[in-house]
Scaffold this active site. Sequence first.
Site, PDB file in Angstrom:
ATOM      1  N   ASN A   1     -12.418 -14.071  -1.363  1.00  7.89           N
ATOM      2  CA  ASN A   1     -11.800 -13.186  -2.355  1.00  7.89           C
ATOM      3  C   ASN A   1     -10.356 -12.924  -1.964  1.00  7.89           C
ATOM      4  O   ASN A   1     -10.019 -12.873  -0.783  1.00  7.89           O
ATOM      5  CB  ASN A   1     -12.565 -11.861  -2.440  1.00  7.89           C
TER       6      ASN A   1
ATOM      7  N   GLU B   1     -10.096 -16.575  -6.411  1.00  5.93           N
ATOM      8  CA  GLU B   1      -8.821 -16.370  -7.113  1.00  5.93           C
ATOM      9  C   GLU B   1      -7.834 -17.507  -6.868  1.00  5.93           C
ATOM     10  O   GLU B   1      -6.979 -17.782  -7.717  1.00  5.93           O
ATOM     11  CB  GLU B   1      -8.192 -15.038  -6.680  1.00  5.93           C
TER      12      GLU B   1
ATOM     13  N   ASP C   1       1.295   6.582  -7.014  1.00  2.00           N
ATOM     14  CA  ASP C   1       0.604   5.531  -7.749  1.00  2.00           C
ATOM     15  C   ASP C   1       1.323   5.233  -9.059  1.00  2.00           C
ATOM     16  O   ASP C   1       2.393   5.768  -9.343  1.00  2.00           O
ATOM     17  CB  ASP C   1      -0.858   5.916  -7.984  1.00  2.00           C
TER      18      ASP C   1
END
Length: 418
Positions: A130, A193, A239
């Site tokens: 991953n 990916e 964020d």
Amino acid sequence: MDIKDENIIEITTELSSEFEVAKELRKYPKDTVIIKNVKGYDLPIISGICNTREKIAKSINCEVSEITQKIIEASDNPIKVDKFTDFSDYNTTEANLDKIPILTHYKRDGGKYITAGVVFARDPETGIQNASIHRMLVLDDKRLVIRIVPRNLYTYFQKAQKLGKDLEIAIAIGMDPAILLASTTSIPIDYNEMDVANAFKNGELTLIKCGDLEVPQADIILEGKISVSETSAEGPFVDLTDTYDIIRDQPIINLSKMHIKKDNPHYHGILSAGFEHKLLQGLPQEPRIFKSVKNAVPTVENVVLTEGGCCWLHAAISINKQTEGDGKNAIMAALSAHPSLKHAVVVDTDVDVFDPQDIEYAIATRVKGDRDLMIVPNVRGSSLDPVAESDGTTTKIGLDATKSLKTLDKFERVSFGE
């Protein structure tokens, strides 16, 4: 790092990696910027390689309006990587984060944060690899604390905990934008990916054998392990909503090796809450929303998580309306596909979903509030939403800004056909 941008801004003034670089980057929200003189470091900093849809489209050889379809095509038809190399083009040393100009962005940040690091790991049970971007707070020259949300890497970490064995990882920083985009895609846990990245690269991607992992030829590659027993406070961090996320206890990474490219390496720093942060986190969710809406309304044309909605909380959806009710069906499908989505507006295909003014025009001229507004209270929303309740619930809104099929002639846009 292969950057397809002819308009790079180079800053030669000496700047500190603590606050000063981030302050300079905020002056150029949609430019690619290279900070050539970072106080106390040999490595220059690059930022903004993916801070516009135009740059992302160029990296995967398509138009802006085709990005969603391009991601869907690559995700549905990944190409297994069969080209590999080694670290002969790198200087390899013991890990030392003090050699890398990692940025401190804002005054209340928990410290220096790696923001463009793609973490590579293998499922301890299946061996499937991953890749995913994670923010990582620097603890010292050989340790990081990583924010892991409940996705694939979290599943791998939980399996490693059960086995009582630290999870081997590599962290790649500074890579081709197409590979960076691929690492953010939402694909099944048994997909890799890098095979999606290889599809973007028409089967020509070459990876480096890094122990048991296969990583891209990034400017900086760190090797280490996520501890299954050690944790530390992570945060605060600004964020994508431009607000501070909370402090959490998160796993520690213990680093062992560091590989830095011999030829013109750069440290890639993503400005937190900047457009690069928002697009890389939000844009890969658009294909998932598109697929969900297409199941309900087959004539959907495009889906955009808007910049004003932090590329996370607001969606604009264009459909070729066939029946009354298509707009509301599209809203419900979108809200269910992306749980963090808070507000969704559906428009006709004569409205440009990439243009906020055009969307506002549709709302102004085609919405009748008592008929076209949907309110969904007490549903799970985004943990990043400042107005969400402590249990994560919020109220979601859908706005059907499509033309009524009964009186289409009233809504003809004269200039649209000229």
